[in-house]
Design an enzyme around this catalytic site. Sequence first.
Site, PDB file in Angstrom:
ATOM      1  N   ASN A   9       0.821  -1.215   0.000  1.00 22.67           N
ATOM      2  CA  ASN A   9       0.000   0.000   0.000  1.00 22.67           C
ATOM      3  C   ASN A   9       0.849   1.256   0.000  1.00 22.67           C
ATOM      4  O   ASN A   9       2.057   1.219   0.271  1.00 22.67           O
ATOM      5  CB  ASN A   9      -0.876   0.064   1.264  1.00 22.67           C
ATOM      6  CG  ASN A   9      -2.000  -0.956   1.263  1.00 22.67           C
ATOM      7  OD1 ASN A   9      -2.380  -1.493   0.229  1.00 22.67           O
ATOM      8  ND2 ASN A   9      -2.524  -1.239   2.445  1.00 22.67           N
ATOM      9  N   ASP A  11       0.472   4.746   2.227  1.00 22.17           N
ATOM     10  CA  ASP A  11      -0.250   5.250   3.395  1.00 22.17           C
ATOM     11  C   ASP A  11      -0.360   6.770   3.325  1.00 22.17           C
ATOM     12  O   ASP A  11       0.651   7.466   3.186  1.00 22.17           O
ATOM     13  CB  ASP A  11       0.469   4.875   4.690  1.00 22.17           C
ATOM     14  CG  ASP A  11       0.406   3.386   4.980  1.00 22.17           C
ATOM     15  OD1 ASP A  11      -0.385   2.676   4.323  1.00 22.17           O
ATOM     16  OD2 ASP A  11       1.147   2.935   5.875  1.00 22.17           O
ATOM     17  N   THR A 215       0.435 -10.316  20.850  1.00 26.99           N
ATOM     18  CA  THR A 215       1.012  -9.033  21.231  1.00 26.99           C
ATOM     19  C   THR A 215      -0.037  -8.282  22.042  1.00 26.99           C
ATOM     20  O   THR A 215      -1.202  -8.205  21.646  1.00 26.99           O
ATOM     21  CB  THR A 215       1.431  -8.221  19.992  1.00 26.99           C
ATOM     22  OG1 THR A 215       0.288  -8.023  19.139  1.00 26.99           O
ATOM     23  CG2 THR A 215       2.501  -8.963  19.215  1.00 26.99           C
ATOM     24  N   LEU A 216       0.385  -7.716  23.168  1.00 23.57           N
ATOM     25  CA  LEU A 216      -0.551  -7.143  24.138  1.00 23.57           C
ATOM     26  C   LEU A 216      -0.249  -5.687  24.439  1.00 23.57           C
ATOM     27  O   LEU A 216      -0.478  -5.201  25.548  1.00 23.57           O
ATOM     28  CB  LEU A 216      -0.512  -7.973  25.429  1.00 23.57           C
ATOM     29  CG  LEU A 216      -0.754  -9.479  25.249  1.00 23.57           C
ATOM     30  CD1 LEU A 216      -0.502 -10.228  26.559  1.00 23.57           C
ATOM     31  CD2 LEU A 216      -2.166  -9.753  24.730  1.00 23.57           C
ATOM     32  N   GLY A 217       0.291  -4.973  23.474  1.00 26.07           N
ATOM     33  CA  GLY A 217       0.577  -3.553  23.649  1.00 26.07           C
ATOM     34  C   GLY A 217       1.604  -3.313  24.738  1.00 26.07           C
ATOM     35  O   GLY A 217       2.658  -3.969  24.783  1.00 26.07           O
ATOM     36  N   GLY A 220       3.301  -6.123  26.732  1.00 21.95           N
ATOM     37  CA  GLY A 220       4.292  -7.014  26.148  1.00 21.95           C
ATOM     38  C   GLY A 220       3.675  -8.044  25.228  1.00 21.95           C
ATOM     39  O   GLY A 220       2.699  -7.768  24.521  1.00 21.95           O
ATOM     40  N   ASP A 247       3.285  -4.874  12.729  1.00 22.90           N
ATOM     41  CA  ASP A 247       3.947  -5.477  11.569  1.00 22.90           C
ATOM     42  C   ASP A 247       5.445  -5.620  11.802  1.00 22.90           C
ATOM     43  O   ASP A 247       6.073  -6.586  11.351  1.00 22.90           O
ATOM     44  CB  ASP A 247       3.698  -4.631  10.322  1.00 22.90           C
ATOM     45  CG  ASP A 247       2.245  -4.660   9.888  1.00 22.90           C
ATOM     46  OD1 ASP A 247       1.556  -5.656  10.179  1.00 22.90           O
ATOM     47  OD2 ASP A 247       1.797  -3.684   9.253  1.00 22.90           O
ATOM     48  N   GLY A 282       5.178   6.880  10.867  1.00 26.62           N
ATOM     49  CA  GLY A 282       5.075   6.144   9.613  1.00 26.62           C
ATOM     50  C   GLY A 282       5.271   4.660   9.806  1.00 26.62           C
ATOM     51  O   GLY A 282       6.023   4.226  10.678  1.00 26.62           O
ATOM     52  N   SER A 286       9.514   3.884  10.218  1.00 25.34           N
ATOM     53  CA  SER A 286       9.784   3.688  11.645  1.00 25.34           C
ATOM     54  C   SER A 286      10.432   2.347  11.963  1.00 25.34           C
ATOM     55  O   SER A 286      10.916   2.143  13.084  1.00 25.34           O
ATOM     56  CB  SER A 286       8.474   3.800  12.436  1.00 25.34           C
ATOM     57  OG  SER A 286       7.603   2.711  12.138  1.00 25.34           O
TER      58      SER A 286
END
Length: 301
Positions: A9, A11, A215-217, A220, A247, A282, A286
Site C-alpha cells: 500500500n 499510506d 502481542t498485548l501492547g 508485552g 507489523d 510512519g 519507523s
Amino acid sequence: MIVVFGSINIDLIGHAPTLMRPGETVLGSKLELTPGGKGANQALAASRAGAEVRMVGCVGSDDFATQALSLLRETGMDLSGVRRMDRHTGTALIIVDASGENMITVLPGANSRLTVTALQRAGIEANDWLLLQLETPLDGVIAAARLARDQGAKIMLNVAPFMDFDPALLATIDVLVVNETELAGVLGMFDAPALSDRDGVVWLAEKLEIAVVATLGARGSMAADHGAVVSVDALAITPVDTVGAGDTFVGYLAAGLSEGLALKAAMERASVAAGLACLERGAQPSIPERGAVEALLVARQ
C-alpha cells in the site's frame, strides 16, 4: 528465505489532536505519504532484521506504485514476485492522534487481484517460511498456505486485519500471531469460554496444536507452544506513533525463527523492534535496523 505473500500500500497519514467520532470533523495538523501495507511492512521488517526476503504482491500502474515499493527496493529484497495490475495501488487512509493511537481505512485496489498464481510463479521451497496476513483475498491466502505446506515450507499467519475466515486455514500453519482484538476474534470462532488473554493463548495453542503468539501492547507479548508458555515485556516508552508496530513485531519474529532462534529469543528481539518503531512516525520509515535492536537488547541484559 522468507516469502511474504501480502498487501502493498501507500499510506496517507493525517495527524490530528484527537480521533474523530461518526459525523465529526476534526482539524488536523499535517499530512504524510509513506509506503505501507501489512505484507510490505512485514517484508521490510524481516529484511531489516537480516533475513533474505522475497515479496509476492500486486501494485497498480499509477505513480503510487513506485513510492509504495521504494523502501523495499532499497533493501535489495527480491521483488520479482510483485506484479503491476490495472487498478490503483492499495491505499490506507490513516489518522493518528496526539497520543499515538490511530484509525485506519484500507482501499485494497491492486491487492484485490493477488492470487496463488503469483506465489506459484515466484516460487517457494522446503525450509522457506511463508508469511501471510488477511489484507488480500482470503481464497488466495488459503491456497498459498496449502501450496507452501505441500512444498514443505513453514507458515506464519498474522490474522490482521481480523475478519471471519475458514478455520481450515489454521490447520495448515505453524505459527499464529494475533493482537488482543484478533485473539478474541479467533477464540470466538471456536466458541471458546470466557478466558483471560493468557488462558486464551494457551487454549488456542492446545486446540490447534501450533504455536500461538499474542502481542498485548504495553503489556508485552506472550506465547504458548506445545505446553510451554513464555512472556516478554514491552519496552517502557511513550509512543509517538503506533502505526506499523505490530507489523514490525511480526516481521522480526519471522526473521528470528527463520534463522533458528528459540521462540522466546525471537519474541524478545521482535518486542524491542516494535517498541523502537513506536518512537518514529510512519509504518515503514519507523521500522528499525537490526543493529539498533541488538544494541538495545544488549543494554537491557
